[in-house]
Design a protein around this motif. Structure first.
Motif, PDB file in Angstrom:
ATOM      1  N   ALA A 143      41.973  49.309  24.630  1.00  0.00           N
ATOM      2  CA  ALA A 143      41.927  50.685  25.136  1.00  0.00           C
ATOM      3  C   ALA A 143      40.679  51.398  24.637  1.00  0.00           C
ATOM      4  CB  ALA A 143      43.186  51.437  24.708  1.00  0.00           C
ATOM      5  N   PHE A 144      40.314  51.148  23.377  1.00  0.00           N
ATOM      6  CA  PHE A 144      39.090  51.751  22.837  1.00  0.00           C
ATOM      7  C   PHE A 144      37.871  51.267  23.614  1.00  0.00           C
ATOM      8  CE2 PHE A 144      35.306  51.676  20.241  1.00  0.00           C
ATOM      9  CZ  PHE A 144      35.309  52.914  19.614  1.00  0.00           C
ATOM     10  N   PHE A 145      37.776  49.969  23.844  1.00  0.00           N
ATOM     11  CA  PHE A 145      36.633  49.432  24.566  1.00  0.00           C
ATOM     12  C   PHE A 145      36.541  50.022  25.971  1.00  0.00           C
ATOM     13  CE2 PHE A 145      37.500  45.376  21.919  1.00  0.00           C
ATOM     14  CZ  PHE A 145      36.790  45.888  20.838  1.00  0.00           C
ATOM     15  N   ALA A 146      37.681  50.094  26.650  1.00  0.00           N
ATOM     16  CA  ALA A 146      37.691  50.621  28.015  1.00  0.00           C
ATOM     17  C   ALA A 146      37.323  52.104  28.044  1.00  0.00           C
ATOM     18  CB  ALA A 146      39.071  50.412  28.645  1.00  0.00           C
ATOM     19  N   ALA A 147      37.678  52.824  26.987  1.00  0.00           N
ATOM     20  CA  ALA A 147      37.392  54.263  26.943  1.00  0.00           C
ATOM     21  C   ALA A 147      35.896  54.546  26.988  1.00  0.00           C
ATOM     22  CB  ALA A 147      38.002  54.871  25.672  1.00  0.00           C
ATOM     23  N   GLY A 148      35.094  53.637  26.430  1.00  0.00           N
ATOM     24  CA  GLY A 148      33.653  53.857  26.417  1.00  0.00           C
ATOM     25  C   GLY A 148      33.023  53.900  27.789  1.00  0.00           C
ATOM     26  N   LYS A 149      33.729  53.378  28.790  1.00  0.00           N
ATOM     27  CA  LYS A 149      33.188  53.367  30.141  1.00  0.00           C
ATOM     28  C   LYS A 149      33.318  54.728  30.812  1.00  0.00           C
ATOM     29  CE  LYS A 149      32.985  50.215  34.061  1.00  0.00           C
ATOM     30  NZ  LYS A 149      33.482  48.936  34.618  1.00  0.00           N
ATOM     31  N   VAL A 150      34.254  55.535  30.335  1.00  0.00           N
ATOM     32  CA  VAL A 150      34.497  56.828  30.974  1.00  0.00           C
ATOM     33  C   VAL A 150      34.344  58.016  30.017  1.00  0.00           C
ATOM     34  CG1 VAL A 150      35.992  55.897  32.760  1.00  0.00           C
ATOM     35  CG2 VAL A 150      36.980  56.548  30.575  1.00  0.00           C
ATOM     36  N   HIS A 151      34.281  57.733  28.720  1.00  0.00           N
ATOM     37  CA  HIS A 151      34.152  58.818  27.745  1.00  0.00           C
ATOM     38  C   HIS A 151      32.896  58.635  26.900  1.00  0.00           C
ATOM     39  CE1 HIS A 151      38.132  60.377  28.657  1.00  0.00           C
ATOM     40  NE2 HIS A 151      38.625  59.158  28.509  1.00  0.00           N
ATOM     41  N   ARG A 152      32.264  59.740  26.604  1.00  0.00           N
ATOM     42  CA  ARG A 152      31.032  59.697  25.819  1.00  0.00           C
ATOM     43  C   ARG A 152      31.295  59.481  24.332  1.00  0.00           C
ATOM     44  NH1 ARG A 152      27.078  64.889  24.834  1.00  0.00           N
ATOM     45  NH2 ARG A 152      25.275  63.775  23.985  1.00  0.00           N
ATOM     46  N   GLU A 153      32.480  59.885  23.860  1.00  0.00           N
ATOM     47  CA  GLU A 153      32.770  59.861  22.430  1.00  0.00           C
ATOM     48  C   GLU A 153      34.095  59.138  22.133  1.00  0.00           C
ATOM     49  OE1 GLU A 153      32.322  63.926  20.797  1.00  0.00           O
ATOM     50  OE2 GLU A 153      31.514  64.409  22.793  1.00  0.00           O
ATOM     51  N   PRO A 154      34.167  57.835  22.330  1.00  0.00           N
ATOM     52  CA  PRO A 154      35.400  57.124  21.987  1.00  0.00           C
ATOM     53  C   PRO A 154      35.587  57.079  20.471  1.00  0.00           C
ATOM     54  CG  PRO A 154      33.682  55.555  22.537  1.00  0.00           C
ATOM     55  CD  PRO A 154      33.139  56.923  22.866  1.00  0.00           C
ATOM     56  N   ALA A 155      36.821  57.179  20.028  1.00  0.00           N
ATOM     57  CA  ALA A 155      37.110  57.166  18.597  1.00  0.00           C
ATOM     58  C   ALA A 155      38.329  56.308  18.298  1.00  0.00           C
ATOM     59  CB  ALA A 155      37.341  58.584  18.077  1.00  0.00           C
ATOM     60  N   ALA A 156      38.247  55.579  17.199  1.00  0.00           N
ATOM     61  CA  ALA A 156      39.392  54.820  16.689  1.00  0.00           C
ATOM     62  C   ALA A 156      39.792  55.482  15.379  1.00  0.00           C
ATOM     63  CB  ALA A 156      39.016  53.365  16.473  1.00  0.00           C
ATOM     64  N   ILE A 157      40.839  56.269  15.425  1.00  0.00           N
ATOM     65  CA  ILE A 157      41.320  56.990  14.247  1.00  0.00           C
ATOM     66  C   ILE A 157      42.618  56.317  13.831  1.00  0.00           C
ATOM     67  CG2 ILE A 157      42.028  59.234  13.340  1.00  0.00           C
ATOM     68  CD1 ILE A 157      40.402  60.534  15.578  1.00  0.00           C
ATOM     69  N   ALA A 158      42.583  55.648  12.695  1.00  0.00           N
ATOM     70  CA  ALA A 158      43.731  54.823  12.307  1.00  0.00           C
ATOM     71  C   ALA A 158      43.780  54.663  10.794  1.00  0.00           C
ATOM     72  CB  ALA A 158      43.631  53.457  12.977  1.00  0.00           C
ATOM     73  N   ALA A 159      44.781  53.956  10.331  1.00  0.00           N
ATOM     74  CA  ALA A 159      44.963  53.734   8.897  1.00  0.00           C
ATOM     75  C   ALA A 159      43.869  52.833   8.340  1.00  0.00           C
ATOM     76  CB  ALA A 159      46.333  53.103   8.648  1.00  0.00           C
ATOM     77  N   ASN A 160      43.759  52.792   7.027  1.00  0.00           N
ATOM     78  CA  ASN A 160      42.839  51.883   6.370  1.00  0.00           C
ATOM     79  C   ASN A 160      43.286  50.430   6.546  1.00  0.00           C
ATOM     80  OD1 ASN A 160      40.727  53.428   5.188  1.00  0.00           O
ATOM     81  ND2 ASN A 160      42.166  54.215   3.670  1.00  0.00           N
ATOM     82  N   ARG A 161      42.308  49.532   6.527  1.00  0.00           N
ATOM     83  CA  ARG A 161      42.569  48.087   6.513  1.00  0.00           C
ATOM     84  C   ARG A 161      43.256  47.563   7.773  1.00  0.00           C
ATOM     85  NH1 ARG A 161      39.138  46.256   3.412  1.00  0.00           N
ATOM     86  NH2 ARG A 161      40.324  44.291   3.298  1.00  0.00           N
ATOM     87  N   VAL A 162      42.959  48.169   8.906  1.00  0.00           N
ATOM     88  CA  VAL A 162      43.531  47.660  10.158  1.00  0.00           C
ATOM     89  C   VAL A 162      42.449  47.085  11.084  1.00  0.00           C
ATOM     90  CG1 VAL A 162      45.501  49.219  10.063  1.00  0.00           C
ATOM     91  CG2 VAL A 162      43.440  49.935  11.293  1.00  0.00           C
ATOM     92  N   GLY A 163      41.212  46.995  10.592  1.00  0.00           N
ATOM     93  CA  GLY A 163      40.157  46.364  11.384  1.00  0.00           C
ATOM     94  C   GLY A 163      39.299  47.290  12.207  1.00  0.00           C
ATOM     95  N   LYS A 164      39.291  48.570  11.884  1.00  0.00           N
ATOM     96  CA  LYS A 164      38.480  49.520  12.671  1.00  0.00           C
ATOM     97  C   LYS A 164      37.003  49.158  12.651  1.00  0.00           C
ATOM     98  CE  LYS A 164      39.464  53.172  10.309  1.00  0.00           C
ATOM     99  NZ  LYS A 164      40.158  52.423   9.225  1.00  0.00           N
ATOM    100  N   THR A 165      36.498  48.862  11.464  1.00  0.00           N
ATOM    101  CA  THR A 165      35.067  48.615  11.322  1.00  0.00           C
ATOM    102  C   THR A 165      34.646  47.316  11.987  1.00  0.00           C
ATOM    103  OG1 THR A 165      34.969  49.847   9.239  1.00  0.00           O
ATOM    104  CG2 THR A 165      33.180  48.292   9.675  1.00  0.00           C
TER     105      THR A 165
END
Length: 240
Positions: A55-77
């Protein structure tokens, strides 16, 4: 192994040594092309089990500022920001890619809280550790040039990344503690903010993207609570 294979004539100890050499070479090539192992079609790590990442990857196609806001140690980086950034830098998009694409080399800036954490987290994820550059997400064959960051051992100022469309993408690193001035200057195609930035850094990043119609990716845990930056992505939670 067939009986007419040249290897069949080797003494057992030489054959064992040859097999070990092949295994080492296979491990080396795998470590220098980590990108190819992410989000396979099948198996326990297949992309079907990562709907929020998709969903994050797909959001970049339609949104200028996609964000993954989540807990630590879940693979965001690594599995979100680092993976997508690597695709844009190299131009090596998988056939299933649902997000935005560039058909040319890009100029990307990324950073975190301070120089040390940027080195230890973002640089390491993308380029590998100092003693093993090319074992991060960016394949070793794509890394053309690395310029050290003055005053911080093992850190990188910028890198030139070979792009499949010809030419080289530019990858540069900064940190929030350098202040807004350090983030000014060159226009960018992508800016990746790993961990929540101060608002002045966030707004400066947006300015660097205006003329390119670029994209700002944010990956962070909202440890500071409902800050102005966090509220950029969750306006529905703002006090009435």
């Amino acid at each position: 192994m067939t009986t007419n294979s040249p290897l069949s004539s080797l003494p057992p100890e030489q054959l064992a040594a040859f097999i070990k050499k092949l295994e080492r070479e296979k491990a080396k090539r795998t470590s220098e092309n980590l990108l190819a192992s992410y989000y396979p079609d099948e198996g326990p790590l297949s992309r079907q089990f990562y709907p929020k990442h998709m969903a994050f990857f797909a959001a970049g196609k339609v949104h200028r500022e996609p964000a993954a806001i989540a807990a630590n140690r879940v693979g965001k980086t690594e599995t979100i920001g680092g993976y997508e950034g690597t695709l844009h830098l190299t131009g090596e998009y998988p056939s299933w890619w649902p997000g935005r694409t560039w058909d040319r080399p890009i100029n990307m800036l990324c950073g975190g809280d301070n120089a040390s954490t940027t080195r230890d987290i973002i640089v390491k994820k993308l380029l590998g550790p100092p003693e093993a550059r090319g074992t991060g997400l960016i394949p070793k064959r794509c890394i053309e040039d690395l310029r050290p960051y003055t005053g911080v051992p093992g850190h990188i100022d910028y890198a030139m990344i070979r792009n499949v469309n010809g030419g080289h993408s530019t990858l540069q690193f900064r940190s929030y503690d350098q202040g807004r001035i350090a983030w000014q200057g060159t226009e960018r195609d992508i800016i990746w903010l790993d961990e929540e930035p101060p608002m002045e850094i966030y707004t400066e990043a947006l300015l660097r993207l205006m003329t390119t119609k670029g994209m700002l990716m944010a990956t962070f845990t909202p440890l500071k609570g409902m800050t102005d930056v966090a509220m950029q992505f969750m306006p529905h939670l703002a006090p009435a």
